[in-house]
Motif scaffolding. Structure first.
Motif, PDB file in Angstrom:
ATOM      1  N   MET A  76      86.035  14.340  92.056  1.00  0.00           N
ATOM      2  CA  MET A  76      85.487  14.958  93.409  1.00  0.00           C
ATOM      3  C   MET A  76      86.340  16.160  93.755  1.00  0.00           C
ATOM      4  O   MET A  76      87.653  16.184  93.598  1.00  0.00           O
ATOM      5  N   THR A  77      86.075  17.539  94.220  1.00  0.00           N
ATOM      6  CA  THR A  77      87.160  18.087  94.389  1.00  0.00           C
ATOM      7  C   THR A  77      87.632  18.231  95.919  1.00  0.00           C
ATOM      8  O   THR A  77      86.294  18.911  96.754  1.00  0.00           O
ATOM      9  N   THR A  78      88.762  18.260  95.940  1.00  0.00           N
ATOM     10  CA  THR A  78      88.933  18.232  97.400  1.00  0.00           C
ATOM     11  C   THR A  78      89.631  19.334  97.853  1.00  0.00           C
ATOM     12  O   THR A  78      90.346  19.517  99.037  1.00  0.00           O
ATOM     13  N   ASN A  79      89.547  20.229  97.130  1.00  0.00           N
ATOM     14  CA  ASN A  79      90.113  22.226  97.804  1.00  0.00           C
ATOM     15  C   ASN A  79      89.487  22.924  97.041  1.00  0.00           C
ATOM     16  O   ASN A  79      89.684  24.179  96.900  1.00  0.00           O
ATOM     17  N   PRO A  80      88.474  22.555  97.033  1.00  0.00           N
ATOM     18  CA  PRO A  80      87.356  24.371  97.098  1.00  0.00           C
ATOM     19  C   PRO A  80      87.118  25.405  97.620  1.00  0.00           C
ATOM     20  O   PRO A  80      88.087  25.275  98.852  1.00  0.00           O
ATOM     21  N   TRP A  99      86.620  28.656 100.097  1.00  0.00           N
ATOM     22  CA  TRP A  99      85.695  28.619 101.068  1.00  0.00           C
ATOM     23  C   TRP A  99      85.965  29.619 102.120  1.00  0.00           C
ATOM     24  O   TRP A  99      86.354  31.285 101.439  1.00  0.00           O
ATOM     25  N   ASP A 100      83.961  30.272 101.803  1.00  0.00           N
ATOM     26  CA  ASP A 100      84.069  31.619 102.210  1.00  0.00           C
ATOM     27  C   ASP A 100      83.612  31.537 104.345  1.00  0.00           C
ATOM     28  O   ASP A 100      82.452  31.115 103.959  1.00  0.00           O
ATOM     29  N   PRO A 101      84.281  32.124 104.539  1.00  0.00           N
ATOM     30  CA  PRO A 101      84.376  32.028 106.349  1.00  0.00           C
ATOM     31  C   PRO A 101      83.470  32.459 107.194  1.00  0.00           C
ATOM     32  O   PRO A 101      82.293  31.947 107.655  1.00  0.00           O
ATOM     33  N   THR A 102      82.555  33.593 106.071  1.00  0.00           N
ATOM     34  CA  THR A 102      81.541  34.064 106.204  1.00  0.00           C
ATOM     35  C   THR A 102      80.601  33.030 106.233  1.00  0.00           C
ATOM     36  O   THR A 102      78.937  33.344 107.160  1.00  0.00           O
ATOM     37  N   ALA A 155      80.220  22.846  93.688  1.00  0.00           N
ATOM     38  CA  ALA A 155      79.548  23.688  92.713  1.00  0.00           C
ATOM     39  C   ALA A 155      79.689  24.477  92.362  1.00  0.00           C
ATOM     40  O   ALA A 155      79.594  25.019  90.872  1.00  0.00           O
ATOM     41  N   LEU A 156      79.486  25.214  92.988  1.00  0.00           N
ATOM     42  CA  LEU A 156      79.854  26.791  92.801  1.00  0.00           C
ATOM     43  C   LEU A 156      80.762  27.416  92.780  1.00  0.00           C
ATOM     44  O   LEU A 156      80.933  28.159  91.320  1.00  0.00           O
ATOM     45  N   ASP A 157      81.556  26.382  92.960  1.00  0.00           N
ATOM     46  CA  ASP A 157      83.250  26.927  91.471  1.00  0.00           C
ATOM     47  C   ASP A 157      83.080  26.290  90.556  1.00  0.00           C
ATOM     48  O   ASP A 157      84.168  27.191  89.707  1.00  0.00           O
ATOM     49  N   ALA A 158      82.654  25.432  90.146  1.00  0.00           N
ATOM     50  CA  ALA A 158      82.876  24.749  88.781  1.00  0.00           C
ATOM     51  C   ALA A 158      82.240  25.674  88.087  1.00  0.00           C
ATOM     52  O   ALA A 158      82.279  25.722  87.012  1.00  0.00           O
TER      53      ALA A 158
END
Length: 266
Positions: free
Chosen positions: A1-5, A7-10, A217-220
């Motif tokens: 599990m990714t615990t620190n993906p 982030w896109d505040p917008t 998933a987007l990060d991976a």
């Protein structure tokens, strides 16, 4: 599990109104704080927009918002002021280094593996009569997440996504939190609420999850834009079937779990 993906505040704030409502419902159950003025920490403050609600509720309080996302903290700094600041913290290892009257967390602890084990140290950092209050999504079995996991575990995607998506045990049952916090000596109130958000626009459920659960998933797949686009398209089609559009919008049922645990006053 990714615990620190990443982030896109917008993207996250595109549904800010819906996301802020559970925080208001949580704070409505927080009792009077013992400090004068109170010391408050917002654990997993994100872009800071809801952290400001704390200064509205307790105008004299000194509030610090903690987060491990540089992107979120950069946006949060716009809200900083005489009684409100923001700082980096990793909730998987963070412990209070001063006494707080309120530790509050809004939709963050499901990203913190083993967060139950953090509660004793957090409660030790509370003043007598202080409160730990949090809310987390309690819908890991909903189509929003189930379809993502099912798709991520297909032969095409499992090699890259099988270990990065939120597992089914990232949030515990309500009774687990109640028992754990009560055994730690707290007067504890735990409940769940299902919100029926009416979302607008094209593929609004996909738009919602792009700001939160889809981030790992987007990060991976970020190094392969073609694959990322293909996965998002497949997932979008599944969401369209699970959450049909109506003339008035698309309904996203979203269950959340709340806990308010107040330490015994001496």
């Amino acid at each position: 599990m990714t615990t620190n993906p990443s982030w896109d505040p917008t993207q996250y704030l595109r549904h800010a109104g819906h996301r802020a409502r559970p925080f208001a419902d949580l704070l409505a159950r927080v009792p009077a704080l013992p400090g004068a003025p109170p010391r408050i920490a917002d654990l997993g403050c994100g872009p800071g927009n809801v952290t400001t609600v704390l200064t509205d509720r307790w105008p004299t309080a000194r509030v610090t918002g903690y987060d491990n996302s540089p992107q979120m903290l950069a946006d949060a700094q716009a809200y900083a002021g005489p009684h409100l600041d923001f700082a980096y913290a990793d909730l998987t290892t963070w412990t209070p280094d001063e006494t707080y009257d309120l530790l509050v967390s809004n939709a963050a602890l499901h990203w913190v593996p083993g967060h139950l084990e953090a509660f004793p140290a957090w409660l030790d950092g509370l003043a007598p009569g202080g409160t730990l209050a949090f809310q987390v999504p309690h819908n890991i079995d909903a189509p929003l997440h189930a379809l993502m996991r099912e798709l991520g575990n297909t032969p095409r995607w499992k090699p890259r996504l099988g270990d990065v998506l939120r597992p089914e045990d990232s949030v515990h049952a309500p009774g687990v939190y109640l028992d754990h916090l009560a055994r730690l000596g707290c007067a504890t109130d735990v409940w769940t609420t299902t919100y029926h958000h009416v979302l607008q626009g094209e593929d609004p459920v996909l738009d919602w999850v792009k700001g939160t659960g889809l981030r790992p998933a987007l990060d991976a797949l970020a190094d392969d834009p073609e694959a990322q686009g293909a996965f998002v398209t497949e997932y979008r089609d599944l969401l369209r079937e699970a959450y049909p559009s109506h003339a008035y919008g698309t309904v996203l049922p979203f269950r959340r779990l709340f806990a308010v645990a107040t330490k015994e006053a001496r």
